[in-house]
Design a protein around this motif. Structure first.
Motif, PDB file in Angstrom:
ATOM      1  N   GLU A 148      33.209  52.646  65.316  1.00 16.98           N
ATOM      2  CA  GLU A 148      33.438  51.701  66.412  1.00 16.98           C
ATOM      3  C   GLU A 148      33.256  50.249  65.972  1.00 16.98           C
ATOM      4  N   CYS A 149      32.676  50.034  64.805  1.00 18.27           N
ATOM      5  CA  CYS A 149      32.404  48.677  64.326  1.00 18.27           C
ATOM      6  C   CYS A 149      33.181  48.406  63.041  1.00 18.27           C
ATOM      7  N   ALA A 150      34.502  48.439  63.142  1.00 17.96           N
ATOM      8  CA  ALA A 150      35.362  48.148  62.000  1.00 17.96           C
ATOM      9  C   ALA A 150      35.535  46.637  61.873  1.00 17.96           C
ATOM     10  N   LEU A 151      35.449  46.128  60.644  1.00 14.59           N
ATOM     11  CA  LEU A 151      35.576  44.696  60.394  1.00 14.59           C
ATOM     12  C   LEU A 151      36.970  44.374  59.862  1.00 14.59           C
ATOM     13  N   ARG A 152      37.339  43.103  59.987  1.00 13.79           N
ATOM     14  CA  ARG A 152      38.617  42.624  59.469  1.00 13.79           C
ATOM     15  C   ARG A 152      38.374  41.644  58.337  1.00 13.79           C
ATOM     16  N   LEU A 153      39.364  41.522  57.492  1.00 12.76           N
ATOM     17  CA  LEU A 153      39.299  40.600  56.369  1.00 12.76           C
ATOM     18  C   LEU A 153      38.947  39.207  56.854  1.00 12.76           C
ATOM     19  N   GLY A 154      37.903  38.614  56.290  1.00  8.98           N
ATOM     20  CA  GLY A 154      37.501  37.265  56.641  1.00  8.98           C
ATOM     21  C   GLY A 154      36.429  37.172  57.705  1.00  8.98           C
ATOM     22  N   ASP A 155      36.096  38.295  58.352  1.00  5.81           N
ATOM     23  CA  ASP A 155      35.008  38.254  59.332  1.00  5.81           C
ATOM     24  C   ASP A 155      33.735  37.776  58.647  1.00  5.81           C
ATOM     25  N   ARG A 156      32.940  36.993  59.364  1.00  8.59           N
ATOM     26  CA  ARG A 156      31.641  36.545  58.850  1.00  8.59           C
ATOM     27  C   ARG A 156      30.604  37.539  59.335  1.00  8.59           C
ATOM     28  N   ALA A 157      29.786  38.012  58.404  1.00  7.77           N
ATOM     29  CA  ALA A 157      28.793  39.023  58.750  1.00  7.77           C
ATOM     30  C   ALA A 157      27.411  38.580  58.299  1.00  7.77           C
ATOM     31  N   ALA A 158      26.414  38.973  59.082  1.00  6.17           N
ATOM     32  CA  ALA A 158      25.014  38.740  58.742  1.00  6.17           C
ATOM     33  C   ALA A 158      24.289  40.070  58.911  1.00  6.17           C
ATOM     34  N   VAL A 159      23.634  40.529  57.832  1.00 11.21           N
ATOM     35  CA  VAL A 159      22.940  41.811  57.844  1.00 11.21           C
ATOM     36  C   VAL A 159      21.454  41.566  57.643  1.00 11.21           C
ATOM     37  N   ARG A 160      20.645  42.054  58.587  1.00 13.19           N
ATOM     38  CA  ARG A 160      19.181  41.922  58.498  1.00 13.19           C
ATOM     39  C   ARG A 160      18.598  43.215  57.959  1.00 13.19           C
ATOM     40  N   ASP A 161      17.686  43.087  57.008  1.00  6.98           N
ATOM     41  CA  ASP A 161      17.066  44.281  56.416  1.00  6.98           C
ATOM     42  C   ASP A 161      15.639  44.462  56.922  1.00  6.98           C
ATOM     43  N   GLY A 162      15.492  44.645  58.187  1.00  7.77           N
ATOM     44  CA  GLY A 162      14.162  44.753  58.780  1.00  7.77           C
ATOM     45  C   GLY A 162      13.728  43.374  59.224  1.00  7.77           C
ATOM     46  N   SER A 163      12.601  42.926  58.732  1.00  7.36           N
ATOM     47  CA  SER A 163      12.116  41.595  59.124  1.00  7.36           C
ATOM     48  C   SER A 163      11.967  40.676  57.929  1.00  7.36           C
ATOM     49  N   VAL A 164      12.671  40.964  56.835  1.00  8.97           N
ATOM     50  CA  VAL A 164      12.456  40.208  55.612  1.00  8.97           C
ATOM     51  C   VAL A 164      13.605  39.264  55.277  1.00  8.97           C
ATOM     52  N   ARG A 165      14.810  39.792  55.061  1.00 10.09           N
ATOM     53  CA  ARG A 165      15.923  38.968  54.592  1.00 10.09           C
ATOM     54  C   ARG A 165      17.172  39.162  55.437  1.00 10.09           C
ATOM     55  N   VAL A 166      18.050  38.131  55.352  1.00 15.07           N
ATOM     56  CA  VAL A 166      19.361  38.212  55.983  1.00 15.07           C
ATOM     57  C   VAL A 166      20.403  37.950  54.891  1.00 15.07           C
TER      58      VAL A 166
END
Length: 134
Positions: A66-84
């Motif tokens: 349900e969460c398919a991305l498209r070329l050029g989308d900006r994404a931010a991924v959080r790994d718990g409470s440490v880094r993005v």
């Protein structure tokens, strides 16, 4: 799909560029997983003292279909409470159980220093668990 989803220990926010320079929120706080891509390489050492190399690298991003991305989308991924991990996405390659997207990471910062979404962005978004149809 549920067995794979148990490995989704990260959280994903996705923003789609629009004409005119604004962005639309595609999904927020989606469960996902980051993994090292087979095409990861270290940046070259600087040629001159004081010049830092550009440090972009690719990670594989696993999401629900349900969460398919498209070329050029900006994404931010959080790994718990440490880094993005922030960067731009490839088009997702989707299976019935999951999607795989290559994320070209351009910045990794402590979560406390992460920038929120573009303040000028279109505020419409798809709620968690839903994909975007635009």
């Amino acid at each position: 799909a549920e067995i794979l989803a148990r490995t989704y220990i990260h959280r994903l926010d996705v923003f789609r560029p629009l004409h005119g320079g604004s962005e639309k929120t595609v999904c927020q706080n989606q469960p996902c997983a980051l993994s090292r891509s087979a095409m990861v390489s270290a940046p070259a050492p600087p040629e001159r003292p004081g010049v830092l190399p550009e440090a972009r690298y690719r990670l594989a991003l696993y999401t629900r279909p349900e969460c398919a991305l498209r070329l050029g989308d900006r994404a931010a991924v959080r790994d718990g409470s440490v880094r993005v991990y922030s960067g731009r996405a490839s088009d997702s390659f989707c299976y019935p159980s999951h999607c795989v997207t290559i994320l070209e990471v351009s910045e990794v910062v402590p979560e406390s220093q992460a920038k929120p979404g573009n303040a000028e962005a279109d505020k419409s978004h798809v709620s968690p668990g839903k994909g975007a149809d635009s």
